[in-house]
Design a protein around this motif. Structure first.
Motif, short mmCIF file in Angstrom:
data_model
loop_
_atom_site.label_atom_id
_atom_site.label_comp_id
_atom_site.label_asym_id
_atom_site.label_seq_id
_atom_site.Cartn_x
_atom_site.Cartn_y
_atom_site.Cartn_z
N ASP A 79 39.44 30.57 13.38
CA ASP A 79 40.20 29.45 12.81
C ASP A 79 39.30 28.30 12.42
O ASP A 79 39.48 27.68 11.37
CB ASP A 79 41.26 28.96 13.79
N ALA A 112 39.19 30.58 8.68
CA ALA A 112 40.60 30.62 8.29
C ALA A 112 40.92 29.65 7.17
O ALA A 112 41.73 29.95 6.30
CB ALA A 112 41.49 30.35 9.50
N TRP A 113 40.30 28.48 7.16
CA TRP A 113 40.59 27.49 6.11
C TRP A 113 40.24 28.03 4.73
O TRP A 113 40.89 27.69 3.75
CB TRP A 113 39.87 26.17 6.38
#
Length: 71
Positions: A54, A58-59
């Motif tokens: 994350d 993930a971004w």
């Protein structure tokens, strides 16, 4: 260890425009380095892999999908 803030993310997306694979590889290298650093600092208290995913990668997937969902 922190994930890049909005200005840093925007700068990375501009820098790697047209080369999302290159950006993903760069972020994966940073993740790899961070895992090594974290292990060296405290091998008994490693974050869960999902937390690291994350923070580092993930971004990027969310930025590719945009606000309207998957492309």
């Amino acid at each position: 260890m922190t994930c890049p803030g909005a200005p840093a993310r925007a700068a990375l997306l501009r820098e790697y425009e047209g080369d999302m694979v290159g950006l993903a590889v760069y972020l994966a290298v940073l993740l790899h380095d961070a895992v090594g650093d974290l292990y060296r600092l405290n091998p008994n208290e490693m974050p869960e892999p999902a937390v690291l995913w994350d923070r580092f990668l993930a971004w990027l997937d969310r930025s590719r999908r945009g606000a309207d969902g998957p492309r």
